[in-house]
Design a protein around this motif. Structure first.
Motif, mmCIF file in Angstrom:
data_model
loop_
_atom_site.group_PDB
_atom_site.id
_atom_site.type_symbol
_atom_site.label_atom_id
_atom_site.label_comp_id
_atom_site.label_asym_id
_atom_site.label_seq_id
_atom_site.Cartn_x
_atom_site.Cartn_y
_atom_site.Cartn_z
ATOM 1 N N LYS A 63 0.881 -1.145 0.115
ATOM 2 C CA LYS A 63 0.042 -0.121 -0.111
ATOM 3 C C LYS A 63 0.790 1.102 0.022
ATOM 4 C CE LYS A 63 -3.849 -2.065 2.514
ATOM 5 N NZ LYS A 63 -4.581 -2.080 3.676
ATOM 6 N N THR A 64 0.404 2.209 -0.674
ATOM 7 C CA THR A 64 1.239 3.352 -0.710
ATOM 8 C C THR A 64 1.378 3.980 0.633
ATOM 9 O OG1 THR A 64 -0.566 4.910 -1.077
ATOM 10 C CG2 THR A 64 0.458 3.969 -3.216
ATOM 11 N N GLU A 65 0.563 4.047 1.573
ATOM 12 C CA GLU A 65 0.628 4.777 2.852
ATOM 13 C C GLU A 65 1.707 3.808 3.664
ATOM 14 O OE1 GLU A 65 -3.593 2.588 3.105
ATOM 15 O OE2 GLU A 65 -2.243 3.454 1.768
ATOM 16 N N ASP A 66 1.864 2.364 3.249
ATOM 17 C CA ASP A 66 2.891 1.709 4.000
ATOM 18 C C ASP A 66 4.186 1.901 3.434
ATOM 19 O OD1 ASP A 66 0.817 0.338 5.466
ATOM 20 O OD2 ASP A 66 1.029 -1.446 4.237
ATOM 21 N N VAL A 67 4.358 2.316 2.042
ATOM 22 C CA VAL A 67 5.441 2.502 1.853
ATOM 23 C C VAL A 67 5.986 4.023 2.256
ATOM 24 C CG1 VAL A 67 6.907 3.282 -0.466
ATOM 25 C CG2 VAL A 67 5.472 1.454 -0.450
ATOM 26 N N GLY A 68 5.040 4.997 2.458
ATOM 27 C CA GLY A 68 5.462 6.165 2.962
ATOM 28 C C GLY A 68 6.051 6.048 4.533
ATOM 29 N N ARG A 69 5.100 5.133 4.943
ATOM 30 C CA ARG A 69 5.864 5.057 6.356
ATOM 31 C C ARG A 69 6.979 4.574 6.535
ATOM 32 N NH1 ARG A 69 1.456 2.138 7.647
ATOM 33 N NH2 ARG A 69 0.009 3.871 7.883
ATOM 34 N N TYR A 70 7.357 3.540 5.817
ATOM 35 C CA TYR A 70 8.466 2.712 6.026
ATOM 36 C C TYR A 70 9.564 3.509 5.585
ATOM 37 C CZ TYR A 70 12.385 -0.248 5.278
ATOM 38 O OH TYR A 70 13.611 -0.912 5.021
ATOM 39 N N LEU A 71 9.549 4.668 4.728
ATOM 40 C CA LEU A 71 10.397 5.624 4.267
ATOM 41 C C LEU A 71 10.821 6.599 5.280
ATOM 42 C CD1 LEU A 71 9.381 6.195 0.342
ATOM 43 C CD2 LEU A 71 11.529 4.850 1.364
ATOM 44 N N ALA A 72 9.577 6.853 5.936
ATOM 45 C CA ALA A 72 9.695 8.015 6.925
ATOM 46 C C ALA A 72 10.632 7.396 8.189
ATOM 47 C CB ALA A 72 8.393 8.383 7.705
ATOM 48 N N GLN A 73 10.450 6.139 8.527
ATOM 49 C CA GLN A 73 11.623 5.431 9.533
ATOM 50 C C GLN A 73 12.803 5.561 9.073
ATOM 51 O OE1 GLN A 73 9.982 1.388 9.720
ATOM 52 N NE2 GLN A 73 7.904 2.178 11.019
ATOM 53 N N GLU A 74 12.985 5.607 7.862
ATOM 54 C CA GLU A 74 14.295 5.742 7.396
ATOM 55 C C GLU A 74 15.050 7.072 7.197
ATOM 56 O OE1 GLU A 74 16.476 2.907 6.545
ATOM 57 O OE2 GLU A 74 14.770 2.065 7.677
ATOM 58 N N GLY A 75 13.994 8.241 7.694
ATOM 59 C CA GLY A 75 14.212 9.679 7.666
ATOM 60 C C GLY A 75 14.219 10.193 6.127
ATOM 61 N N ILE A 76 13.433 9.538 5.261
ATOM 62 C CA ILE A 76 12.961 10.044 4.054
ATOM 63 C C ILE A 76 11.516 10.471 3.788
ATOM 64 C CG2 ILE A 76 13.160 9.462 1.656
ATOM 65 C CD1 ILE A 76 15.112 6.867 2.377
ATOM 66 N N ALA A 77 11.345 11.486 3.417
ATOM 67 C CA ALA A 77 10.158 12.386 3.522
ATOM 68 C C ALA A 77 9.598 12.487 2.005
ATOM 69 C CB ALA A 77 9.945 13.825 4.109
ATOM 70 N N VAL A 78 8.523 11.613 1.842
ATOM 71 C CA VAL A 78 7.763 11.683 0.648
ATOM 72 C C VAL A 78 6.272 11.837 0.812
ATOM 73 C CG1 VAL A 78 9.593 10.141 -0.408
ATOM 74 C CG2 VAL A 78 7.568 8.993 0.481
ATOM 75 N N ARG A 79 5.344 12.057 -0.191
ATOM 76 C CA ARG A 79 4.015 12.003 0.151
ATOM 77 C C ARG A 79 3.511 11.016 -0.309
ATOM 78 N NH1 ARG A 79 1.076 15.962 2.759
ATOM 79 N NH2 ARG A 79 3.401 16.911 2.969
ATOM 80 N N SER A 80 2.418 10.335 0.281
ATOM 81 C CA SER A 80 1.662 9.060 -0.078
ATOM 82 C C SER A 80 0.216 9.538 -0.043
ATOM 83 C CB SER A 80 1.973 7.786 0.653
ATOM 84 O OG SER A 80 3.576 7.410 0.937
#
Length: 568
Positions: free
Chosen positions: A501-518
């Motif tokens: 899911k796009t929100e899961d991808v965004g959440r995982y990236l956020a844990q890595e310090g990477i800010a994207v929009r989902s």
């Protein structure tokens, strides 16, 4: 207080010590001529407030009066002398580092320029400009100009467009998120602010803070000049022909609504047609739906192909003599598609239609020239172009703005008020009711100054190289599908990842310090055109680097469990 004491709060790169002296008599002459006498104030619009008999003209006793009266809201209401606009700064042979400039744009060359023969309703502030002991004898260039050492020389002919060194100017990019360096790839949502903008806002509140236009004192003069100097910078940034075409608003959304509620209500009728495209942000859909519902007009949608590009043949088919307005984006916020704006505007004008171009996603990525584009309206938000939130711009051709009635009433936008009628200011002031976002308008001017040190052509070239690199690397990831593959794109890398899911991808990236929009990016129709409800949207700015993209790629490989097959 000495000049150096006055500027003691500024960082070292704003030092005035090495600038050449300027003849104080020349400065005095320029200050005296900067704002001219008032015009006669003819051809004013009137608002009938009652059935009482309306006099043919404002009584002489109410003209050329400056008053400060307490309004119902507790603020001051200024009744300006008749006439409005700014007098062009006389050519006194001033140029280069020797041009006398004052804090916040006071007497910055070109600040507050209007068309020849137009004069200032704010000339009552002249005495406070001329006799301000803190700024009267300044001998150096703009305190907010940048030291050449801050912008390393780049040989464009060599193809070296790398601007990644600019990231050091953005303090928030030093933030740690979950113990990792912040990687900001959410620039289509908002951009970060360089230290120069932060410093400019701080300086305004320390030295210039005042309401504008109506206060007869020193800080009012400083704040007014800072605000109007920002308008001049925006005029030049867009290559508008006059500051009278630049209206300050809260953002692109408010600018579009302003046009819908003023020009739209005046010019759209039953069975008229408004054309928008599948690419539009909700802010360029909903106001037109509301207007069509109110007026009985029809909203038509220009289709896009499988790459996300406008189908020009279909656009031409939809254009008819009933088309009153075409409103479309210059760059899609969801896909990054760059539309063929100049061609579309030309085709619309051939049918007699008016054109609004949404530049919210364009101004930070490419040069914009509203005269070359020939659009009738152009809108953008400051926070998308490294400026503060809550400030934006509506460009409108002067002839069109002059025919539009105000959409909000109150202080600042009036020349004279009686219980029988109101006489409005000319554009742009008639559209700026009440106390505006003064400090953030000044901040927007500082952001434009900052961008001008690099040049939008260089920025566009550098970002294009980042976009190509990111596209190539993302396409290598198993199960990843790019959404929006038009050949002409800017700054956006939307994708979906099979099995996630796009929100899961965004959440995982956020844990890595990477800010994207989902999510749907306030552009649900275009995503549904591709059978989607959301995408993951990394988006670029010129402070991003290939290392930022590499961090994104590594994290995505980690997420799918295939890091060993991806970049290390």
């Amino acid at each position: 207080m000495s000049t150096n004491d006055f500027f003691s709060d500024l960082p070292g790169e704003f030092s005035r010590k090495d600038s050449p002296p300027v003849d104080p008599n020349l400065i005095a002459e320029w200050s005296k001529k900067f704002f001219g006498p008032l015009s006669s104030g003819s051809n004013v619009d009137e608002l009938v407030l009652s059935s009482s008999k309306i006099p043919n003209e404002i009584p002489a006793s109410s003209q050329n009066v400056i008053s400060q009266e307490e309004s119902a809201s507790g603020g001051n209401s200024w009744t300006p002398r008749s006439g409005a606009g700014y007098t062009r700064v006389p050519d006194l042979g001033l140029s280069g580092a020797g041009v006398p400039t004052f804090p916040g744009g006071l007497n910055v060359p070109g600040a507050g320029q209007g068309l020849p023969g137009q004069n200032s309703p704010f000339s009552f502030l002249d005495d406070f400009r001329s006799f301000d002991s803190k700024v009267q004898n300044l001998q150096v260039s703009d305190p907010f100009s940048f030291s050449p050492s801050l912008v390393p020389s780049v040989d464009i002919s060599s193809g070296n467009f790398d601007l990644s060194y600019a990231r050091k100017d953005f303090p928030i990019l030093e933030e740690k998120v979950n113990g990792r360096n912040l990687v900001w790839l959410d620039n289509a949502a908002t951009t970060h602010k360089p230290q120069a903008v932060i410093d400019r806002l701080s300086y305004f509140y320390k030295h210039e803070n005042s309401n504008i236009h109506r206060g007869a004192h020193t800080l009012a003069a400083r704040a007014t000049d800072a605000y109007e100097a920002a308008r001049e910078k925006i005029k030049n940034f867009l290559n508008s022909s006059s500051t009278e075409e630049i209206v300050f608003v809260r953002g692109a959304t408010e600018a579009i609504n302003l046009v819908a509620q003023t020009w739209g209500r005046q010019n759209i009728g039953k069975d008229d047609e408004i054309l928008i495209s599948w690419l539009e942000h909700h802010a360029n859909i909903v106001p037109w739906q509301m207007l069509c519902s109110e007026k009985g007009a029809k909203l038509k949608v220009i289709p896009v192909d499988e790459t996300g590009q406008i189908i020009l043949s279909e656009y031409q088919r939809l254009l008819t003599p009933k088309t009153r307005l075409v409103a479309f984006t210059q760059v899609s916020n969801a896909l990054g598609t760059v539309t063929p704006a100049q061609t579309m505007i030309e085709l619309a004008h051939k049918q007699g239609a008016t054109v609004l171009l949404d530049g919210a996603q364009a101004v930070s990525h490419m040069p914009v020239d509203v005269q070359v584009l020939d659009c009738d309206f152009y809108v953008f938000s400051g926070h998308k172009v490294f400026a503060p939130t809550g400030i934006g711009v509506l460009f409108g051709k002067k002839g069109i703005l002059d025919q539009m009635t105000p959409w909000q009433g109150g202080g600042n936008m009036i020349q004279d008020v009686t219980f029988e009628r109101t006489v409005y200011q000319p554009a742009p002031f008639r559209f700026e009711a009440g106390t505006g976002n003064i400090a953030d308008a000044v901040g927007l001017g500082a952001a434009i100054d900052y961008l001008n040190k690099f040049g939008m052509v260089r920025i566009a070239e550098y970002e294009h190289s980042l976009l190509e690199y990111g596209t190539k690397e993302l396409k290598k990831i198993p199960g990843l599908k790019m959404i929006g593959t038009a050949p002409d794109k800017a700054g956006v890398l939307s994708f979906v990842l099979e099995g996630f899911k796009t929100e899961d991808v965004g959440r995982y990236l956020a844990q890595e310090g990477i800010a994207v929009r989902s999510g749907h990016h306030c552009a649900q129709p275009i995503l549904r055109r591709f059978g989607l409800e959301s995408t993951v949207r990394p988006s670029l700015a010129f402070y991003n680097t290939c290392e930022d993209i590499d961090a994104l790629i590594r994290a995505l490989y980690d997420l799918i469990g295939g890091r060993t097959s991806g970049p290390l």
